[in-house]
Design an enzyme around this catalytic site. Structure first.
Site, short mmCIF file in Angstrom:
data_model
loop_
_atom_site.label_atom_id
_atom_site.label_comp_id
_atom_site.label_asym_id
_atom_site.label_seq_id
_atom_site.Cartn_x
_atom_site.Cartn_y
_atom_site.Cartn_z
N SER A 146 0.71 -1.14 -0.03
CA SER A 146 -0.08 0.08 0.10
C SER A 146 0.80 1.38 -0.04
O SER A 146 1.95 1.36 0.69
CB SER A 146 -0.81 0.03 1.32
OG SER A 146 -1.59 1.35 1.48
N TYR A 159 -2.98 -1.74 9.95
CA TYR A 159 -2.90 -2.15 8.51
C TYR A 159 -1.59 -1.51 7.76
O TYR A 159 -1.30 -2.14 6.97
CB TYR A 159 -4.24 -1.39 7.62
CG TYR A 159 -4.00 -1.47 6.18
CD1 TYR A 159 -4.37 -2.53 5.61
CD2 TYR A 159 -3.75 -0.56 5.53
CE1 TYR A 159 -4.34 -2.48 4.19
CE2 TYR A 159 -3.65 -0.40 4.14
CZ TYR A 159 -3.98 -1.50 3.53
OH TYR A 159 -3.98 -1.61 2.15
#
Length: 253
Positions: A146, A159
């Site tokens: 990400s 996350y």
């Protein structure tokens, strides 16, 4: 589906492919000629059926990436059906439905679940696919991270940490697997407007992300696919251990 596409004759596994970006990855790989194992804890049958009806080759396999035996069974099913395994796209992860919260409000159970799916799940899949790739002295592993790793996103510490681990894992695996002809790279999307993101992210949060980009528009799942195909094809055979951020220029990495 393309005859003579860039992935003609290759066999790919895509995890977390029943919906959203993972489903688009599976369709894109099939469109370039790959036979695709569409894997998910959810029902991946409709995605596989769509690929097959469009003239491609796909197999849906139910798999929890945190279950080592289930992952091994998925890989065995891929080889039994298609005869080989060339590509792994480690896409399965918790994100779209995760609640944003301050780090001190994240419970230990939430932390452990995130690491189990997002980090150990990728590890289990790599362990399972490598023997088949070693047999041919060739393989492509694309781990999905990400862009938040390079920005320091707030309210999603578990996350972001898990995706930082994916970047580190990919670099170490690239070193370990280079002599086996296996390339390991990382694709790091920005915020992509999948179904779950549209349902769970506020318009203000999306707008703030778009405003941070050099190319100021929402990212769609198909925006990730050109980079994915490059990393899975022979065009990137001399590329390993790298991170490609695809986010319209929010991160310039």
């Amino acid at each position: 589906m393309k005859n003579g596409g860039r992935l003609q004759g290759r066999v790919a596994v895509v995890t977390g492919a029943a919906q959203g970006i993972g489903a688009q990855y599976a369709r894109a790989l099939a469109a370039e000629g790959a036979s695709v194992v569409v894997s998910d804890v959810l029902d991946a049958g409709p995605v596989a059926a769509q690929i097959n009806e469009g003239g491609g080759r796909a197999l849906a396999v139910a798999c929890d990436v945190t279950d080592a035996q289930a992952v091994l069974a998925m890989v065995n099913a891929a080889v039994a059906r298609f005869g080989r395994l060339d590509i792994l796209v480690n896409n399965a992860a918790l994100f779209g439905t995760v609640s944003r919260k301050r780090f001190e409000d994240i419970t230990s159970a939430e932390w452990d679940r995130m690491m189990s799916v997002n980090v150990r799940g990728a590890f289990e899949c790599v362990k399972a696919v490598v023997p088949a790739m070693r047999e041919r002295k060739y393989g492509k592993i694309v781990n999905i991270a990400s862009g938040t790793v390079f920005k320091g996103q707030t309210m999603l510490l578990h996350y972001v940490t898990s995706k930082g681990a994916i970047v580190a894992m990919s670099r170490s695996l690239a070193r370990e697997l280079g002599d086996d002809g296996i390339r390991v790279n990382t694709l790091a999307p920005g915020l992509v407007m999948s179904e779950n993101v549209r349902s769970n992210w506020s318009a203000d949060k999306v707008r703030g992300t778009v405003d941070s980009r050099a190319i100021k528009r929402e990212a769609l799942p198909e925006d990730m696919c050109g980079t994915l195909i490059y990393l899975c094809s022979s065009e990137s055979d001399f590329v390993t251990g790298q991170v490609l951020v695809v986010d319209g220029g929010a991160v310039m990495h």
